[in-house]
Write a protein that holds these residues in place. Sequence first.
Motif, PDB file in Angstrom:
ATOM      1  N   VAL A   8       0.839  -1.197   0.000  1.00  0.00           N
ATOM      2  CA  VAL A   8       0.000   0.000   0.000  1.00  0.00           C
ATOM      3  C   VAL A   8       0.876   1.250   0.000  1.00  0.00           C
ATOM      4  O   VAL A   8       2.021   1.228   0.439  1.00  0.00           O
ATOM      5  N   ARG A   9       0.312   2.321  -0.480  1.00  0.00           N
ATOM      6  CA  ARG A   9       1.035   3.589  -0.514  1.00  0.00           C
ATOM      7  C   ARG A   9       1.276   4.084   0.912  1.00  0.00           C
ATOM      8  O   ARG A   9       0.347   4.070   1.724  1.00  0.00           O
ATOM      9  N   PRO A  10       2.469   4.582   1.204  1.00  0.00           N
ATOM     10  CA  PRO A  10       2.789   4.969   2.583  1.00  0.00           C
ATOM     11  C   PRO A  10       2.195   6.301   3.008  1.00  0.00           C
ATOM     12  O   PRO A  10       2.142   6.616   4.202  1.00  0.00           O
ATOM     13  N   ASP A  11       1.767   7.101   2.035  1.00  0.00           N
ATOM     14  CA  ASP A  11       1.241   8.421   2.378  1.00  0.00           C
ATOM     15  C   ASP A  11       0.346   8.888   1.243  1.00  0.00           C
ATOM     16  O   ASP A  11      -0.075   8.092   0.406  1.00  0.00           O
ATOM     17  N   GLY A  12       0.060  10.169   1.206  1.00  0.00           N
ATOM     18  CA  GLY A  12      -0.743  10.735   0.125  1.00  0.00           C
ATOM     19  C   GLY A  12      -2.107  10.078   0.023  1.00  0.00           C
ATOM     20  O   GLY A  12      -2.854  10.024   1.010  1.00  0.00           O
ATOM     21  N   PRO A  13      -2.448   9.540  -1.152  1.00  0.00           N
ATOM     22  CA  PRO A  13      -3.779   8.959  -1.338  1.00  0.00           C
ATOM     23  C   PRO A  13      -3.998   7.670  -0.576  1.00  0.00           C
ATOM     24  O   PRO A  13      -5.143   7.231  -0.408  1.00  0.00           O
ATOM     25  N   GLY A  14      -2.895   7.023  -0.107  1.00  0.00           N
ATOM     26  CA  GLY A  14      -3.037   5.750   0.585  1.00  0.00           C
ATOM     27  C   GLY A  14      -3.603   4.695  -0.353  1.00  0.00           C
ATOM     28  O   GLY A  14      -3.668   4.866  -1.569  1.00  0.00           O
ATOM     29  N   GLY A  15      -4.015   3.580   0.191  1.00  0.00           N
ATOM     30  CA  GLY A  15      -4.595   2.509  -0.611  1.00  0.00           C
ATOM     31  C   GLY A  15      -3.544   1.683  -1.314  1.00  0.00           C
ATOM     32  O   GLY A  15      -2.353   2.015  -1.337  1.00  0.00           O
ATOM     33  N   ALA A  16      -3.974   0.592  -1.924  1.00  0.00           N
ATOM     34  CA  ALA A  16      -3.057  -0.307  -2.621  1.00  0.00           C
ATOM     35  C   ALA A  16      -2.557   0.320  -3.917  1.00  0.00           C
ATOM     36  O   ALA A  16      -3.271   1.099  -4.571  1.00  0.00           O
ATOM     37  N   TYR A  17      -1.337  -0.013  -4.262  1.00  0.00           N
ATOM     38  CA  TYR A  17      -0.796   0.391  -5.556  1.00  0.00           C
ATOM     39  C   TYR A  17      -1.633  -0.263  -6.663  1.00  0.00           C
ATOM     40  O   TYR A  17      -1.701  -1.488  -6.752  1.00  0.00           O
ATOM     41  N   ASP A  18      -2.270   0.565  -7.492  1.00  0.00           N
ATOM     42  CA  ASP A  18      -3.135  -0.002  -8.528  1.00  0.00           C
ATOM     43  C   ASP A  18      -2.910   0.606  -9.906  1.00  0.00           C
ATOM     44  O   ASP A  18      -3.633   0.291 -10.852  1.00  0.00           O
ATOM     45  N   GLY A  19      -1.907   1.469 -10.040  1.00  0.00           N
ATOM     46  CA  GLY A  19      -1.622   2.060 -11.347  1.00  0.00           C
ATOM     47  C   GLY A  19      -2.249   3.411 -11.571  1.00  0.00           C
ATOM     48  O   GLY A  19      -2.110   3.990 -12.647  1.00  0.00           O
ATOM     49  N   THR A  20      -2.930   3.937 -10.563  1.00  0.00           N
ATOM     50  CA  THR A  20      -3.520   5.262 -10.698  1.00  0.00           C
ATOM     51  C   THR A  20      -2.442   6.337 -10.812  1.00  0.00           C
ATOM     52  O   THR A  20      -2.600   7.306 -11.563  1.00  0.00           O
ATOM     53  N   TYR A  21      -1.342   6.132 -10.099  1.00  0.00           N
ATOM     54  CA  TYR A  21      -0.269   7.125 -10.041  1.00  0.00           C
ATOM     55  C   TYR A  21       1.023   6.584 -10.648  1.00  0.00           C
ATOM     56  O   TYR A  21       1.300   5.382 -10.567  1.00  0.00           O
ATOM     57  N   THR A  22       1.791   7.486 -11.234  1.00  0.00           N
ATOM     58  CA  THR A  22       3.085   7.106 -11.797  1.00  0.00           C
ATOM     59  C   THR A  22       3.942   6.412 -10.754  1.00  0.00           C
ATOM     60  O   THR A  22       4.651   5.430 -11.050  1.00  0.00           O
ATOM     61  N   GLU A  23       3.878   6.899  -9.542  1.00  0.00           N
ATOM     62  CA  GLU A  23       4.714   6.372  -8.464  1.00  0.00           C
ATOM     63  C   GLU A  23       4.278   4.980  -7.991  1.00  0.00           C
ATOM     64  O   GLU A  23       4.939   4.377  -7.151  1.00  0.00           O
ATOM     65  N   ASP A  24       3.179   4.473  -8.550  1.00  0.00           N
ATOM     66  CA  ASP A  24       2.749   3.115  -8.227  1.00  0.00           C
ATOM     67  C   ASP A  24       3.642   2.064  -8.881  1.00  0.00           C
ATOM     68  O   ASP A  24       3.563   0.879  -8.532  1.00  0.00           O
TER      69      ASP A  24
END
Length: 269
Positions: free
Chosen positions: A192-208
């Motif tokens: 899961v993302r450590p900060d910001g939007p939180g939630g599981a990495y799912d490809g929404t963000y480049t940083e995923d």
Amino acid sequence: MSAELTGSYSIVDSVTGTQIDVTVTGDRRIIRANGLPNHQRGSFPNANNPHSVSAQTYEFQLPLHGTRAGRTTQLVLPQPFGIATNGVLFDPLAAEWYRRDPASGWTIEAIGPSATLGLDDNNAHVQPTGAYHYHGLPTAMAIQQGAERHSPLLGWAGDGFPIYAGFGYIDPMDPTSGITELSSSYRLRSGVRPDGPGGAYDGTYTEDFEFVAGHGMLDLANGRQGVTPEYPDGTYYYVLTDTFPFIPRHFVGTIADSFRRSGRRDGPR
């Protein structure tokens, strides 16, 4: 026509409005184009992209043969990546962030599970300037008969190296080795993302996404060294993929001065 595209050529299409003139002279490829594609495009403006398509005035002088630099250069807004053989820009980065905050550290992907940027069937939409541009693989240009043939030449990056789609030779230096899909070496992070939007990495963000050398067939810049039908003696070439990064996010060579873009670009694209 693909082999002819490495030399001088022109496309003028009265139906689509496309105008592009490419002149090869000495060690330069001079490209003048109005940025209108020679294929059907989506309806713009639309519910998620409020801009209308209009002709542009592009003029670029790219090196005829790219030269690798000592290290790669990452794309930063508003730098586009390259230009297609029909004169449309490859421009993967979107000026969209978590909570609309560029300092958030979370950059929204134009092609992702939560993207609402009004892309058409060629993964393209329109900037506020009226510039139609590709955020991913332009399917109308990448049509090929199954996986038995090498992908067509689609354009050139800002450093002069050629751009192809997703299929190439199994052995990059042997055109008799058969054809395979050229896979990206990027993958979704686990957890899961450590900060910001939180939630599981799912490809929404480049940083995923993360680059894992050897995970696929392509390098950090989504390219490789090899032979192609247009470059039988070999060249470095970039590959557009149907998975992240879609369009490469790094240059292996030096960006041509005429192709450099800097400054601020805000708002939906």
